[in-house]
Design an enzyme around this catalytic site. Structure first.
Site, mmCIF file in Angstrom:
data_model
loop_
_atom_site.group_PDB
_atom_site.id
_atom_site.type_symbol
_atom_site.label_atom_id
_atom_site.label_comp_id
_atom_site.label_asym_id
_atom_site.label_seq_id
_atom_site.Cartn_x
_atom_site.Cartn_y
_atom_site.Cartn_z
ATOM 1 N N CYS A 110 18.162 -40.371 -34.317
ATOM 2 C CA CYS A 110 17.050 -40.095 -33.398
ATOM 3 C C CYS A 110 17.212 -40.779 -32.044
ATOM 4 O O CYS A 110 17.077 -40.147 -30.989
ATOM 5 C CB CYS A 110 15.724 -40.482 -34.042
ATOM 6 S SG CYS A 110 15.491 -42.264 -34.318
ATOM 7 N N HIS B 45 11.332 -44.279 -35.234
ATOM 8 C CA HIS B 45 11.762 -42.908 -34.939
ATOM 9 C C HIS B 45 11.272 -42.545 -33.541
ATOM 10 O O HIS B 45 10.208 -43.005 -33.105
ATOM 11 C CB HIS B 45 11.202 -41.934 -35.969
ATOM 12 C CG HIS B 45 11.702 -40.529 -35.807
ATOM 13 N ND1 HIS B 45 13.027 -40.187 -35.961
ATOM 14 C CD2 HIS B 45 11.057 -39.371 -35.469
ATOM 15 C CE1 HIS B 45 13.179 -38.884 -35.743
ATOM 16 N NE2 HIS B 45 12.002 -38.375 -35.437
ATOM 17 N N HIS C 273 13.341 -33.739 -31.381
ATOM 18 C CA HIS C 273 13.855 -34.992 -31.954
ATOM 19 C C HIS C 273 14.948 -34.680 -32.963
ATOM 20 O O HIS C 273 15.095 -33.540 -33.421
ATOM 21 C CB HIS C 273 12.717 -35.766 -32.634
ATOM 22 C CG HIS C 273 12.110 -35.052 -33.807
ATOM 23 N ND1 HIS C 273 12.056 -35.585 -35.072
ATOM 24 C CD2 HIS C 273 11.511 -33.826 -33.903
ATOM 25 C CE1 HIS C 273 11.454 -34.744 -35.891
ATOM 26 N NE2 HIS C 273 11.117 -33.663 -35.203
#
Length: 419
Positions: A320, A372, A384
């Site tokens: 990520c 994240h 993402h």
């Protein structure tokens, strides 16, 4: 003492009233003698105190000194926001007979200097310095390296650069600063983001500073295609079993309409399609232009559907934060490597209603705090690199088909990098 002496010389109420009486000789002697005696006592104490045995003064014990040392180390770490993923600052202090012995290593000489300066001020203590400043002297002049494979893994220790041991990746041509060596592996610091990891000597070309400067002194080519092969001759066989990936920067040897000849680190020349690269006159021009949120989002959308890769930072797979870092870097913006690091950058966006395209959005997933990150693209949506679906678009709006209840609930906050 400082408050008493001036008051006495100036005279308080009693001394002024006493001065109105006719003093006897004895009283005159006492009035003159007392301040002289007081001053003499003060001078005597100042002169004699340093000569007194140590037992007459308060000297900290070894345990107290060690506690002070540990407090100073903690203060330095907090003040400079030291992070072991970017800085080596491993100091082990011991105290014996009021001598502080420092052992360990650091990649930042200024931190060592600050530490010794502060420890030297501890009353009654001496400092013995045995801290190694990296790069290690055993590396000689060759304390820099260039990656010579299309993509390599940096690991969390010597010989550990696969699977969950991967901490990040580097591309061919990336510059590394070498800090120490163990069993054919080097602790290296990425020049682009200062991230630390271990690399194999088989995957790098070690150079000194002069060689590095010479290698990067002319025109360079930036790979702008998602991938492109490096060929031994124009239209010939591929040099590697992997392609060069977007973001690779290599020195240019020659240019024609169809092919760009590039110098491979520690290898021969390779040829890449002219349409897949962009040539710059100098290396410092490559990522200098800040292109805005639309460009960042366009770069991100190229990779929709690409699978997730732990530690990944390239077109072969992203994690990520590697994904956000890459998309921003390609368009002129610097981000640190990990999600929690990126959460400390830019300015906070307190209300999700005020999000703008290009803002970083953060989530609390597998551990406490920001773990994240994605890029907000507008209309409640964000892109993402997720562990289950790879690069994908999700939404905060329950009416959208891309809505993710799980991520909506785990939303932590946002940071604005592009102003």
């Amino acid at each position: 003492m400082r408050s008493a002496v001036p008051d006495f010389v100036a005279g308080d109420g009693r001394s002024r009233r006493a001065a109105q009486r006719v003093p006897t000789l004895a009283s005159r002697r006492r009035s003159v003698f007392k301040p002289s005696l007081l001053a003499g006592i003060v001078v005597l104490l100042i002169v004699v105190t340093p000569l007194l045995p140590l037992g007459c003064r308060k000297i900290p014990t070894d345990a107290e000194i060690l506690q002070t040392v540990q407090s100073i180390l903690a203060e330095i770490s907090v003040t400079h926001k030291l992070d072991g993923r970017e800085v080596v600052f491993e100091i082990s202090p011991t105290v014996e007979k009021r001598t502080i012995t420092l052992q360990g290593k650091t990649s930042e000489p200024s931190l060592k200097d600050e530490l010794i300066s502060r420890l030297s001020a501890i009353k009654g203590a001496k400092v013995q310095d045995a801290v190694e400043v990296l790069p290690s002297k055993f590396l000689g002049d060759k304390t820099f390296a260039l990656v010579k494979e299309p993509v390599i893994n940096l690991g969390d220790g010597p010989g550990r650069n696969q699977g969950s041991h991967v901490v990040t990746q580097a591309k061919i041509g990336d510059i590394l600063m070498l800090l120490e060596e163990k069993d054919g592996w080097y602790l290296a610091q990425m020049a682009a983001d200062r991230y630390l990891g271990w690399v194999s000597d088989r995957e790098i070309w070690r150079v000194d500073k002069a060689t590095l400067s010479s290698y990067l002194s002319g025109k360079v080519a930036l790979v702008v295609a998602k991938m492109t092969p490096a060929l031994g001759t124009p239209g010939g066989k591929e040099t590697f079993d992997k392609n060069l990936v977007q973001g690779v920067v290599l020195p240019v040897k020659s240019v024609d309409e169809r092919w760009i000849a590039v110098n491979l680190p520690g290898r021969d020349v390779a040829y890449v399609k002219a349409s897949d690269v962009k040539v710059f006159d100098r290396i410092d021009q490559v990522f200098a232009e800040k292109k805005g949120a639309d460009a960042v989002i366009a770069t991100a959308k190229q990779y929709l559907g690409l699978g997730y890769l732990w530690g990944g930072t390239t077109a072969y797979g992203f994690d990520c934060s590697g994904f956000t870092q890459f998309c921003f870097r390609m368009n002129g913006y610097f981000l640190r490597r990990d999600a929690d690091m990126q959460y400390e950058m830019g300015e906070a966006v307190p209300d999700r209603k005020n999000l703008k395209p290009g803002d970083l959005v953060f989530f609390e997933t597998y551990k406490k705090g920001p773990s994240h990150v994605g890029i907000y693209i507008g209309d409640s949506r964000f892109i993402h690199a997720g562990s289950s679906k790879g690069v994908a678009i999700n939404s905060f709006d329950p009416s959208h088909s891309e809505y993710s209840l799980d991520l909506d609930r785990r939303y932590l906050g946002a940071r604005r990098i592009i102003r």
